[in-house]
Write a protein that holds these residues in place. Structure first.
Motif, short mmCIF file in Angstrom:
data_model
loop_
_atom_site.label_atom_id
_atom_site.label_comp_id
_atom_site.label_asym_id
_atom_site.label_seq_id
_atom_site.Cartn_x
_atom_site.Cartn_y
_atom_site.Cartn_z
N TYR A 7 34.76 30.14 34.83
CA TYR A 7 35.53 31.19 35.49
C TYR A 7 36.25 30.63 36.71
O TYR A 7 35.64 29.95 37.55
N PHE A 8 37.53 30.93 36.78
CA PHE A 8 38.34 30.48 37.91
C PHE A 8 38.90 31.67 38.67
O PHE A 8 39.41 32.62 38.07
N CYS A 9 38.81 31.57 39.97
CA CYS A 9 39.48 32.51 40.85
C CYS A 9 40.78 31.87 41.32
O CYS A 9 40.85 30.64 41.51
N ALA A 10 41.80 32.69 41.50
CA ALA A 10 43.08 32.19 42.02
C ALA A 10 43.64 33.18 43.02
O ALA A 10 43.32 34.38 42.97
N ILE A 11 44.48 32.68 43.91
CA ILE A 11 45.15 33.53 44.89
C ILE A 11 46.63 33.18 44.91
O ILE A 11 47.03 32.07 44.56
N ALA A 66 50.16 29.88 42.33
CA ALA A 66 48.79 30.28 42.58
C ALA A 66 47.96 29.05 42.94
O ALA A 66 48.24 27.94 42.51
N PHE A 67 46.95 29.29 43.74
CA PHE A 67 46.00 28.25 44.12
C PHE A 67 44.64 28.62 43.53
O PHE A 67 44.23 29.78 43.59
N PHE A 68 43.97 27.63 43.00
CA PHE A 68 42.76 27.88 42.25
C PHE A 68 41.52 27.37 42.96
O PHE A 68 41.56 26.34 43.65
N GLY A 69 40.43 28.09 42.75
CA GLY A 69 39.13 27.61 43.18
C GLY A 69 38.63 26.53 42.24
O GLY A 69 39.30 26.18 41.25
N GLN A 70 37.45 26.03 42.51
CA GLN A 70 36.89 24.92 41.74
C GLN A 70 36.20 25.37 40.46
O GLN A 70 35.82 24.54 39.64
N GLY A 71 36.03 26.65 40.29
CA GLY A 71 35.46 27.15 39.05
C GLY A 71 33.96 27.40 39.14
O GLY A 71 33.26 26.78 39.93
N THR A 72 33.50 28.33 38.29
CA THR A 72 32.08 28.63 38.14
C THR A 72 31.74 28.50 36.66
O THR A 72 32.35 29.16 35.82
N ARG A 73 30.80 27.62 36.39
CA ARG A 73 30.36 27.45 35.00
C ARG A 73 29.20 28.39 34.74
O ARG A 73 28.13 28.24 35.32
#
Lengths: 117, 116
Positions: free
Chosen positions: A89-93, A106-113
């Protein structure tokens, strides 16, 4: 790097349990997004937010809910996790700065596995 | 409806040879287009973007892309591949939604392999 923090970074949970993933930003950007990434599908939009308490569904929203009570936090909840929700799962802003030159990257987070067993 | 098609799921090149990653889009509005790169177990990084200015866009690490409206294409190129270019690449379109948000629509990705 844009100030985006996802937590947790890894999680294993059992089928049927609730799970909440958190995205925190320090950029004061208006738009926040949750995507899931699965092989062969690229990234698919789950939900997004265009302001505090303003959210809408993406293309794969079934089984997920979101909340945004503050500009900086966007929470994704799996009410009752299923094995099909095993994913990254990736969050972006992003921040709109007008058309036609819309600076909509958009800029992305590092992700959640997330693994659902 | 808006969509993005990446024509190749895998591309393999030798180090020092040119790279071509193909992308076609469909959009009812004048779109913004992006290429992102994702290295193994990493997040996504913006390579370059087109937002209705110059049709030839230069990005980081020697990559560039050309927006061709008549062909609805936005192919990514690099004259000479480097081993560090091995990654997955995503073509992305941002049509404008009614609420003025910019939802990113991703292609399915192209995995680039660079052979020594």
């Amino acid at each position: 790097d844009a100030g985006i923090t996802q937590s947790p970074r890894h999680k294993v949970t059992e089928t049927g349990t609730p799970v909440t993933l958190r995205c925190h930003q320090t950029e004061n950007h208006r738009y926040m997004y949750w995507y899931r990434q699965d092989p062969g599908h690229g990234l698919r939009l789950i939900h997004y937010s265009y302001g505090v308490k303003d959210t809408d569904k993406g293309e794969v929203s079934d089984g997920y809910s979101v909340s945004r009570s503050k500009t900086e936090d966007f929470l994704l909840t799996l009410e009752s996790a299923t094995s099909s929700q095993t994913s990254v799962y990736f969050c972006a802003i992003s921040e709109e700065s007008g058309r036609p030159k819309g600076n909509t990257e958009a800029f992305f987070g590092q992700g959640t596995r997330l693994t659902v067993v | 409806a808006q969509s993005v098609t990446q024509l190749d799921s895998h591309v393999s090149v030798s180090e020092g040879t040119p790279v071509l990653l193909r992308c076609n889009y469909s959009s009812s509005y004048s779109p913004s287009l992006f290429w992102y790169v994702q290295h193994p177990n990493k997040g996504l990084q913006l390579l370059l973007k087109y937002t209705s200015a110059a049709t030839l866009v230069k990005g980081i690490n020697g990559f560039e892309a050309e927006f061709k409206k008549s062909e609805t294409s936005f192919h990514l190129t690099k004259p000479s591949a480097h081993m560090s270019d091995a990654a997955e690449y995503f073509c992305v379109v941002t049509p404008r939604a009614r609420d003025s948000s910019y939802k990113l629509i991703f292609g399915s990705g192209t995995r680039l392999l660079v052979r020594p």
